[in-house]
Every structure is written in C-alpha cells, then in structure tokens.
Design a protein around this motif. Structure first.
Motif: not given
Length: 478
Positions: A294-320
């Motif tokens: 029931d969440a609706g559309q999720l916002p994209a990761p911050l890293a998806a719109d970060d041309p300056d390399g401010v964001v270091v993105h972490v994700c994993s397959l473990t939780k799901p």
C-alpha cells in the motif's frame, strides 16, 4: 521456529540416552531415530551435528554415529588477565577510544529460547524467505563454468550492472563494488570517509549496528534529530557547522527504527547541505525491497540524482531474502571510489564467487519478482495485524508513525514506564522485544521499544506476542 525447537528437543533426548551406550558404541541409525522420535531426517542430522560439536558423539560418513570416548584430562586454564592491559594501553592516546559494543546488534541476531516469540528479530522468518528459489539459484550457480574460480575484486560485472540498474539515474556498473552485505559496506564506507577521532553525523534514533561500527572505528557519533518526515535539514546544517563533520549517515527510506521516509524537499536539502559542507552522505537503502503493497510509488535513491558524488550508496539482498545471502553493493563516484575499493580489498579480497553467482541467478529468475510481491503483501498484513492488536491491548504505548515499508514498529513508552523493566518482564512473559536505548547515541527523549513483525511465523503468533506483552506491561503498572 518449529524446526529449531524440534532439533533442540531431539538433542536433549539423545543426551539423556547416551549413558545406555559404551564409549565407541554405535548409536541407532538415522532411520531408526526418525521412526522412534517421529521427526524428519533433517532434524536427526542437525541434532547429531549438535552433539558432535559438543564432543559427545562422533559421526563417520557411511558408518553412522558413535558415542565419543571421554577425554583423558582437562588442561589447566591459562592466565589471560594480561590482555586487559594490552587492549586498553592505547586508549589514553586516542581522541575517541575505540569500543566494540555489539549488544544492540546481538539483540536482533540472538536466537530466543524455545517458546519465546521473537519480536526482536532483524530478518524474515523462514516461511517468508525464498528458500526454494535460493536453493535452485545456488544449484544453477554451482553448474556455471568457473563458479569456484576467483572473481574480479570489484564483483561480477553482471551483478554490478544489475545493482546499477536498480539504483537508476546515471549510476553505472563501474561505480559499484560488490560487498559481503550491507553491514560490511557501511564498515568500509565509514573507514574510508572519516579518520579515527572524527565526528560522524547520524539520525537520532538510528540503527545500533551503524553506531557500533562507528565507535569501533574510533569515530564520534553526533545525533541529528529526525521527525515523521525524516532528518531535519535545519538541524543537520547546524550540526555540520558545529562539529566540522565530513560524513552524515542516513536511511532515507523506511528508516530504522522509526519507519519514516525522507520527504521530497528534504531529500534535495540534505544533499545540498552536505555538498556545501564538503561532506559525504552515506545512504543506507536497506529496506527498498521490503516495501508494503500500500506504499505507492517509492522515491528514487538519493544516489540516482547525484552528479557531484556526494552520496555513497549502500544496499543489500540480505534483508529481503535470507541472513545467509550476504551480498550487497557499495556505490560511489569520483576519487572516493578508489579509496573504498582499496579498503574492501585489504579487508576481504572479494565476496565468494559462488555466492555472487547464486545472487545473480536469483534476481534474474521469474521467482524473484514473485517473491517480492508475496513479501510485500505479507508484510502489510502482518503490520496491520500488529497495529490492530497494539491498539486493542496496549493503547498506552504510542505509535507515532505506521510505516509503509520495513519490518517493524517503533513505540514510545509512557513517561512512567521503565524501559529495561518492561523488556525484562516481556521476556519472562515469553516475548522478546528490542529495547530503545541502543538506538540513541546520546540522551534520549523517552523510553521506546521496537517490535518486529517479520521474524515470527505469522499473524496468530503476532496476536499472541502482543497479548504476552500486555501481560508484562500490566505486571509493571499494577
């Protein structure tokens, strides 16, 4: 839960029967034990393995299990008291003494005693894990040519490409490193981005595992309060000015423990504020694949719109999937990527290739999307079951936010309630809950508990667990 209790019960029964056999004498066959105790062959195998680990039996492939011969003597214990001096000798020279406190993490990892309902878990219950799909993926991976060979240190190109597509935007496979799960990625990121003694800004409250990593690296976590829309940008900017920090760690989507989603305008503000401070944002995107339907559309990761390399993105397959599928990704752009790569190589060389191949097989199969849809529907059902049970049985416990993703609820206790006493009383009543204190790195505003609805067998167990929690609460408020 049932399989675990069956193994423990059979192991206890076999311990009691061992005195019937002489040292070296053969125990009944596995088939006999299956029929006698009315359990599965897997249960028998695991119970015997447990006794073998305790040194009580010896197993011989093709021959069976035998009672072990007693040890001839126990060596005298050594004197390890010297280590207290050795381990603390450098602390006087450190700006922030390193401390390894895993208590907040162990709460979610420790297996509860038989009969205790696990509201403190951090992973999906086995009935929610894609066990058949994982087994099939592992079998297919094992047949791939070169599956047991050395993988590229950055990870399999196809798997890096898959993670890059999942993040979206302008992220490329060349900017992705495969890691041994999310915790490993966070550890690498903090070691790369901040020197020992430095401050690191964190959401308050936040995930205890991240606080433990920061402190073990000699960093000083500084809290930045968050509300129902995520971290507050005004306080984040003030914290950067006051501390000179160069790193902020946040969970913009279904934050642990509050479940909050960083609001749209705040998302841009957080990245802008960090950029102006010359700082990095470590985006822990741990719950994106635990969305409720029931969440609706999720916002994209911050890293998806970060041309300056401010964001270091972490994700994993473990939780799901499963706690044992420790495959994740660390994504960055610019010079920092080389530092992240170097630290990862020094720490672990690479993630085992069979595990990477299995992950690739899993996410590329039709079973993957079916599994995510099933988990999405079931997590919503469990969330609704728990919120309804809490409203009926424990109206004094405040639930400020009902999340549309993740696997837990964050409850504020009345000012008169004692958090440690409630946690202890709950355990006596047969339900394990996570205390709120480890989620705060400084003073906390009130007592809290975190209740997970993903680590139990299903809605009936959730209802029973809330009933037991009410019993514990009533015991304290009489």
């Amino acid at each position: 839960m049932q399989e675990r209790s069956s193994v423990a019960e059979l192991a206890n029964s076999l311990r009691r029967e061992l005195n019937r056999y002489s040292p070296g004498e053969k125990l009944p066959s596995s088939r006999t034990l299956v029929e006698r105790h009315r359990v599965s062959p897997v249960t028998v195998s695991r119970a015997l393995a447990q006794l073998a680990a305790e040194g009580l039996v010896t197993t011989r492939p093709g021959a069976g299990a035998f009672r072990s011969r007693p040890r001839t003597g126990t060596p005298a214990p050594g004197d390890t008291s010297w280590q207290e001096v050795a381990l603390s000798a450098d602390s006087a020279q450190e700006l922030v003494p390193r401390s390894v406190d895993a208590s907040g993490v162990l709460v979610t990892l420790a297996a509860p005693h038989t009969g205790v309902i696990e509201f403190n878990g951090g992973y999906l219950h086995p009935t929610l894990q894609p066990e058949r799909a994982l087994a099939a993926a592992l079998a297919r991976a094992g047949r791939r040519p070169g599956a047991w060979g050395r993988p590229p240190t950055d990870g399999l190109p196809e798997l890096r490409e898959w993670f890059a597509r999942e993040i979206g935007g302008t992220v490329t496979a060349a900017e992705v490193l495969i890691t041994a799960g999310g915790q490993s990625a966070i550890t690498t990121a903090l070691r790369a981005l901040a020197p020992p003694g430095a401050p690191v800004l964190v959401e308050s409250p936040t995930y205890p595992g991240m606080l433990a990593v920061a402190r073990a690296a000699g960093l000083r976590p500084v809290p930045v309060p968050a509300d129902a829309e995520g971290v507050r940008p005004d306080l984040l900017a003030a914290a950067f000015r006051a501390t000179g920090a160069r790193v902020f760690v946040g969970q913009p989507l279904f934050q642990n423990p509050t479940g909050a989603v960083l609001a749209g305008e705040r998302r841009r503000e957080v990245v802008r504020i960090a950029r102006e401070a010359g700082a990095f944002v470590v985006e822990d995107d741990f719950a994106r694949r635990l969305v409720h339907d029931d969440a609706g559309q999720l916002p994209a990761p911050l890293a998806a719109d970060d041309p300056d390399g401010v964001v270091v993105h972490v994700c994993s397959l473990t939780k799901p999937t499963s706690p044992s599928l420790r495959v994740g990704a660390l994504t960055a752009r610019g010079p920092v990527l080389e530092r992240l790569r170097a630290i990862q190589v020094v720490d672990s060389f690479f993630v085992p290739r069979p595990l990477q191949e299995a992950a690739l097989e899993l996410v590329g199969s039709p079973a993957w999307s079916r599994h995510l849809r099933a988990v999405s529907a079931e997590l919503k059902h469990r969330r609704d079951t728990m919120t309804a049970a809490l409203a009926m049985n424990l109206p004094d416990l405040l639930l400020p936010h009902v999340p549309s993703g993740g696997y837990h609820l964050w409850l504020r206790l009345p000012d008169t309630a004692d958090e440690p006493a409630l946690v202890a009383a709950a355990l006596r009543a047969g339900v394990a809950v996570a205390p709120g204190r480890p989620y705060f790195c400084a003073e906390r505003p009130a007592g809290h508990v975190r209740l997970s609805f993903a680590g139990v067998a299903g809605p009936p167990e959730i209802a029973e667990g809330v009933h037991r929690l009410r019993t514990a609460y009533e015991e304290l408020t009489r």
